[in-house]
Motif scaffolding. Structure first.
Motif: not given
Length: 573
Positions: A108-124
């Motif tokens: 499972n790979l999750s992606l969200y974006f901060t208010e500064a439009e920085t991508p943040v990925y997590n495997i868990f």
């Protein structure tokens, strides 16, 4: 590595989380401005990487009025002991660092974006980073490397309907042609440069003779790249006259471009070991109806080699398998919602409603069509045709036919009442009814209904009935059914044998039909000959003969112009 599923939240018109299974490809149907394109773009954004290379923009891409962040979650599955073993090795290293253990091959790979439009990925979903500074640093390094490797193992092609064929040709096909030509030229570069240097030497002699001894000319391959040296290829089509692709009609251009997608996919897999995903907006755009089926066959071949996610407004492009279609609508809050369909008929009806078209415009019918009562019947016929060797059982018409289920005998009857007046004049269509009470009642009611409107509806021509008094399962050997009932009595609603032990008509619970059929097919698969299939073969021959009769009838009566029929009055069954 395969992309199995995606979940989208707070991306453009998709506010509440929408989940879409993608493993076998998916077709999105729905009205304009419902959010189909936004789903394609969300899949693309998933692969933006840590540098946001695809340009996520919070103002443009975050759901309007939403303060929470955009979230995209994907589920991947690969070959842990095969081609993807390095990826799974890193997954296991992360598990070890956070004190957990991998339980399966799903990632499972999750992606969200901060208010500064920085991508943040997590495997868990529940990250447990090590408290030790050195281990935490190692965790970050492996995590970033793993995410990058997953993303880089895919090649995403987003093909919007708005781009011209020339633009798509230059972006998709031309780079591979240039690379192919560059590879062919590679062994001859030295000889080519010798010739070029000779030209430069002659120019320099002339310059020097003219008194410009400090001026020297030379020629070089741009950036040492043969790709840049090879700037253009003319694409020629012959029909039979040879003319450039861009001088053909838009339908031919589109079909030719789609034909190149499979080669592009194979080149990406061969050269770069990439998993390819095609995101296609309305591939039917610009196509003449006569080219739709050819284009659809090309896309079916593409789906065997890659993941294809497409949107469509064409009934011809709706898959027969309802599991490969999703409905996309806009709810009362003007937000996108994704829904599933139980049957092919549900999917096409939803598309017709969204387009505001009549049923007679398109029904995705092929040259030959067989209508069966339910999906389990369709699966049995498809399975059987695979079991019967073609040299011995030609069935030339049935093997070419598409088999469509209508979700039950009542729905089959309703479909025929609403459409048969039109479609029997245009296509070879044969309905298949069970021989049980429900099937007999339905085809008799249809005969009476069509008879009132002078529309022929005859047995073994317009419809075929399986074994008298029995449903489709009754075409298998009686001894098998008796034995199955002895072990699974709860599967049967009614069951009996007569005084001599012969099987009587029986009824299976709807929820157990697939179980009974699976058991019957399993027994058939264990047989060494086809003696068990005698009754099934008789029905297949009857359907094939009926389709042949339909084709001959149509060849005598069909004209190039569209046939228009008056709608029949609605009646109850």
């Amino acid at each position: 590595m395969e992309l199995k599923e995606i979940r989208i939240r707070n991306f453009r018109t998709v506010e509440q989380e929408q989940s879409i299974a993608l493993a076998n490809g998916i077709t999105l149907v729905g009205p304009n401005s419902s959010g189909k394109t936004n789903i394609l773009k969300a899949i693309k954004i998933l692969f933006t990487g840590f540098e946001n290379t695809l340009g996520y923009n919070r103002v443009q891409d975050l759901t309007f009025g939403q303060k929470n962040r955009t979230s995209i979650v994907a589920q991947f599955q690969g070959e842990a002991k095969g081609i993807d073993k390095e990826i799974y090795k890193q997954v296991d290293e992360l598990h070890k660092l956070q004190g957990t253990k991998r339980s399966n091959d799903l990632i499972n790979l999750s992606l969200y974006f901060t208010e500064a439009e920085t991508p943040v990925y997590n495997i868990f979903s529940n990250v447990k980073r090590p408290t030790d500074a050195a281990k935490n640093k190692t965790y970050s390094r492996i995590h970033r490397q793993l995410v990058t490797q997953i993303i880089d193992s895919f090649c995403i092609y987003y093909v919007p309907a708005s781009k011209s064929i020339k633009q798509l040709y230059e972006e998709l096909l031309a780079p591979f042609l240039r690379q192919l030509a560059a590879d062919a030229f590679e062994p001859h570069i030295a000889a080519m440069l010798v010739q070029v240097d000779e030209v430069a030497a002659r120019l320099n002699k002339q310059l020097h003779d003219a008194g410009l001894k400090n001026l020297n000319a030379s020629f070089a391959i741009p950036d040492d790249s043969l790709n840049k040296l090879l700037t253009n290829f003319n694409s020629i089509l012959e029909d039979p006259a040879k003319t450039p692709l861009y001088e053909k009609g838009m339908g031919i251009q589109s079909t030719a471009l789609i034909a190149s997608f499979l080669w592009i996919t194979q080149e990406q897999k061969r050269r770069n070991r990439k998993n390819v995903i095609w995101l296609l907006e309305e591939p039917e755009s610009y196509l003449h109806p006569e080219l739709s089926m050819a284009c659809l066959k090309l896309l079916n071949e593409l789906e065997k080699e890659s993941l294809v996610v497409k949107t469509t407004h064409s009934l011809s492009f709706v898959p027969q398998d309802p599991n490969k279609t999703k409905g996309v609508i806009v709810n009362s809050d003007k937000r996108t919602e994704v829904s599933s369909f139980k049957t092919y008929a549900d999917a096409t009806n939803a598309l017709r409603r969204s387009l505001g078209v009549r049923f007679s415009d398109f029904y995705n019918l092929d040259v030959y069509n067989v209508f069966v009562e339910g999906p389990s019947d369709r699966e049995v016929f498809k399975w059987l045709l695979g079991k019967l060797p073609e040299p011995s059982y030609a069935l030339p018409y049935l093997r070419k036919a598409q088999i469509l289920d209508q979700g039950g005998v009542k729905f089959l009857g309703g479909f025929l009442r609403a459409t048969y007046a039109f479609i029997h004049k245009e296509r070879a269509c044969v309905a298949v009814f069970d021989g049980d009470d429900a099937g007999v009642k339905e085809y008799r009611d249809l005969q009476q209904f069509f008879g009132q409107h002078s529309i022929p509806f005859e047995a073994n021509r317009d419809f075929v009935v399986v074994r008298n008094k029995f449903a489709l399962e009754g075409l298998f050997p009686d001894a098998w059914i008796i034995d199955i009932e002895s072990h699974h009595k709860s599967w049967f609603k009614t069951f009996s044998v007569d005084a001599s032990g012969e099987l009587s008509p029986f009824d299976i619970h709807d929820n157990n039909k697939s179980q009974v059929q699976n058991e019957l097919m399993k027994r058939a698969n264990d047989e060494t000959d086809l003696s068990w299939a005698d009754r099934l073969i008789v029905v297949c021959n009857a359907i094939d003969n009926a389709l042949e009769i339909q084709e001959k009838r149509l060849s005598k009566t069909q004209t190039p112009k569209a046939i228009i029929a008056k709608p029949l009055p609605s009646t109850s069954s």
